[in-house]
Motif scaffolding. Structure first.
Motif, short mmCIF file in Angstrom:
data_model
loop_
_atom_site.label_atom_id
_atom_site.label_comp_id
_atom_site.label_asym_id
_atom_site.label_seq_id
_atom_site.Cartn_x
_atom_site.Cartn_y
_atom_site.Cartn_z
N THR A 9 0.82 -1.22 0.00
CA THR A 9 0.00 0.00 0.00
C THR A 9 0.85 1.27 0.00
N GLU A 10 2.15 1.12 0.19
CA GLU A 10 3.05 2.28 0.23
C GLU A 10 3.71 2.52 -1.13
N PHE A 11 2.94 2.31 -2.19
CA PHE A 11 3.51 2.39 -3.53
C PHE A 11 3.68 3.81 -4.05
N LEU A 12 3.25 4.81 -3.30
CA LEU A 12 3.35 6.20 -3.76
C LEU A 12 4.55 6.93 -3.20
N SER A 13 5.41 6.21 -2.47
CA SER A 13 6.60 6.85 -1.91
C SER A 13 7.82 5.96 -2.12
N SER A 127 -11.86 -4.46 -5.73
CA SER A 127 -11.64 -5.14 -4.44
C SER A 127 -10.16 -5.08 -4.08
N ARG A 128 -9.85 -5.41 -2.84
CA ARG A 128 -8.46 -5.37 -2.38
C ARG A 128 -7.54 -6.29 -3.19
N ARG A 132 -4.27 -4.90 -5.31
CA ARG A 132 -2.91 -5.40 -5.09
C ARG A 132 -2.28 -5.87 -6.40
N LYS A 133 -3.05 -6.60 -7.21
CA LYS A 133 -2.52 -7.08 -8.48
C LYS A 133 -2.28 -5.93 -9.45
N LEU A 134 -3.10 -4.91 -9.38
CA LEU A 134 -2.92 -3.74 -10.23
C LEU A 134 -1.66 -2.97 -9.85
N SER A 157 -2.54 -12.47 -14.17
CA SER A 157 -3.07 -12.58 -12.81
C SER A 157 -4.25 -11.64 -12.60
N LEU A 158 -4.13 -10.43 -13.13
CA LEU A 158 -5.20 -9.44 -13.01
C LEU A 158 -6.44 -9.89 -13.79
N GLY A 159 -6.21 -10.46 -14.97
CA GLY A 159 -7.32 -10.97 -15.78
C GLY A 159 -8.03 -12.13 -15.10
N GLU A 160 -7.25 -13.02 -14.48
CA GLU A 160 -7.85 -14.18 -13.79
C GLU A 160 -8.69 -13.73 -12.61
N ARG A 161 -8.18 -12.74 -11.88
CA ARG A 161 -8.96 -12.23 -10.75
C ARG A 161 -10.23 -11.53 -11.23
N THR A 162 -10.14 -10.87 -12.39
CA THR A 162 -11.31 -10.18 -12.95
C THR A 162 -12.43 -11.18 -13.24
#
Length: 478
Positions: A9-13, A127-128, A132-134, A157-162
């Motif tokens: 979740t700290e991907f902006l710093s 969703s969470r 995370r995958k995004l 992975s993102l497609g499978e979760r979709t």
């Protein structure tokens, strides 16, 4: 010495200096290994390798492009274009299209953007697990070969979760619970509710944790006798079904005896509650998958534990049971679901894109994709994620509000038996029975009002009421 990686979740710093990314001093630069560091910290490295996993940086740091996808999320000024020199003009074109797709997808993380480089997980349509995958995809460096391989896996992975999310959106939570337990019972097994099941498993462990070998009959009798004081409803049949569930999960070493019952010994790796419970939970998830049911980690936590504290535990079990073929199978299941519902959102148009993503090799040692394959994958994942968000916002019947009872419904007008007898309800918030006296009174009162309203709307029914209860005629003036 490697630096400890930050939380996702700290991907902006910057995970080294902890400064939020910006367009001047702390420009975000993603590496081939998918770690992102600000340019200032990269220039201070003693050796040309990722400070987190020591992966070599093959491209010159000054040539690595700034991650515009992250920069736009911190409100920084993002240039319209940054020059990247690839082998030829065709490669540049594919790169730019793929990069634009990732940047467009990153905008779905915009509601998450919080202060000090930490994402605030509120008000997102995703969703969470999707978020995370995004984030993983957004941190891939498309200029480096390893980064492109990682981006392909992240897109898959993102497609499978979709697909899973779309199937979940079409399921009725109440019906889902009934279908799950029906599938469990069809296999000669049973789930007795969170509290009672936990006690039963602990008693099985108590009987067998020292390596003892008991017949099924003796084991069942032992568990029933210990359970009865707290759970009077415990029976040899129900506990036998719990033991059968563990047998299906291969938790026992069975020794056959001539003209006598077989002896059951708990395998050494399952002689702790955590290990036994994990295998027990995995077997129920496996049964659900066999039955074609798709259940979210939140729902699993509620069903098996009566709370939402075991989401991560259930997600790890689901991930472990996934196989490379699971994606293609899920696409087929979604197609069947859409045929049953009439597909008002025209989600069937996503199928070619989902099939393209399902055909991506998930192996870490997969061959590097061509630039055209990369572009096609990024276009496909952008299309399917957009399709999911559009469906959730415009077509989904699932909301966060409390379900409203139907006219003359008995919704939550009596107390939940599981909660009263076992101390927990496997259906959680989806239960159609009341979980507190306050909830019971609230819905009983609402039900009375609805019934009274329905009576007033139907003159024939009003006449019938007047005939049956003439003493109450004054309540219904003509």
């Amino acid at each position: 010495m490697p630096v400890q990686a930050a939380q996702w979740t700290e991907f902006l710093s910057c995970p080294i200096c902890y400064n939020e990314f910006d367009e001047n001093v702390h420009k975000p630069i993603s590496l081939g290994c998918s770690h992102t560091v600000c340019k200032t910290c990269l220039n201070k490295l003693h050796r040309k390798a990722c400070p987190f996993d020591q992966t070599a940086i093959n491209t010159d740091i000054d040539v690595l492009p700034v991650n515009f996808a992250l920069l736009q999320l911190v409100g920084a000024q993002v240039p319209d274009h940054q020059s990247i020199k690839l082998s030829n003009l065709g490669e540049n074109k594919h790169y730019e299209i793929a990069k634009k797709c990732v940047e467009d997808l990153a905008l779905y993380l915009k509601p998450l953007s919080g202060g000090k480089g930490v994402a605030s997980l509120n008000q997102s349509a995703l969703s969470r697990p999707m978020q995370r995958k995004l984030v993983t995809l957004v941190n891939c460096q498309l200029v480096e070969e390893e980064g492109r391989v990682r981006a392909m896996r992240a897109a898959r992975s993102l497609g499978e979760r979709t697909v899973t999310e779309l199937i979940l959106q079409h399921q009725n939570p109440q019906q889902l619970s009934a279908n799950l337990w029906a599938a469990v019972r069809a296999r000669g097994c049973q789930f007795l509710g969170p509290a009672m099941q936990e006690e039963a498993l602990k008693l099985v462990l108590l009987a067998l944790e020292d390596g003892s070998a008991l017949s099924r009959k003796v084991l069942v009798l032992f568990v029933v006798q210990r359970l009865e004081p707290r759970f009077p409803q415990a029976s040899k049949t129900s506990i036998g079904h719990v033991v059968q569930l563990l047998y299906r999960a291969s938790c026992f070493k069975v020794t056959k005896r001539d003209e006598d019952s077989s002896l059951m010994q708990l395998k050494e790796e399952f002689r702790s509650y955590e290990a036994l419970r994990r295998e027990h939970d995995a077997q129920i998830v496996h049964i659900a998958m066999e039955a074609g049911l798709r259940i979210s980690p939140e729902q699993w936590s509620s069903l098996l534990y009566g709370d939402l504290a075991h989401k991560s535990h259930m997600q790890s079990i689901i991930d472990k049971l996934q196989s490379p073929e699971s994606f293609a199978k899920s696409v087929q299941e979604l197609t069947i679901v859409l045929q049953r519902t009439g597909d008002p959102a025209n989600l069937n148009r996503l199928r070619p894109h989902l099939e393209l993503l399902a055909n991506i090799d998930p192996n870490p040692d997969a061959v590097s994709p061509t630039w055209e394959q990369l572009e096609n994958a990024m276009v496909a994942v952008k299309t399917v994620v957009h399709g999911l968000v559009d469906f959730i916002q415009n077509y989904s019947r699932k909301g966060h509000e409390t379900p409203q009872p139907q006219p003359n419904s008995k919704y939550k007008t009596s107390m939940c038996r599981d909660l009263r007898q076992q101390g927990g309800c496997p259906r959680g918030t989806n239960c159609t029975f009341a979980h507190s006296q306050e909830e019971l009174e609230k819905y009983r009162l609402r039900n009375k009002k609805i019934n009274a309203t329905e009576v007033l709307k139907q003159p024939g029914k009003l006449f019938q009421v007047q005939m049956e209860f003439p003493v109450q005629k004054t309540l219904f003036p003509s």
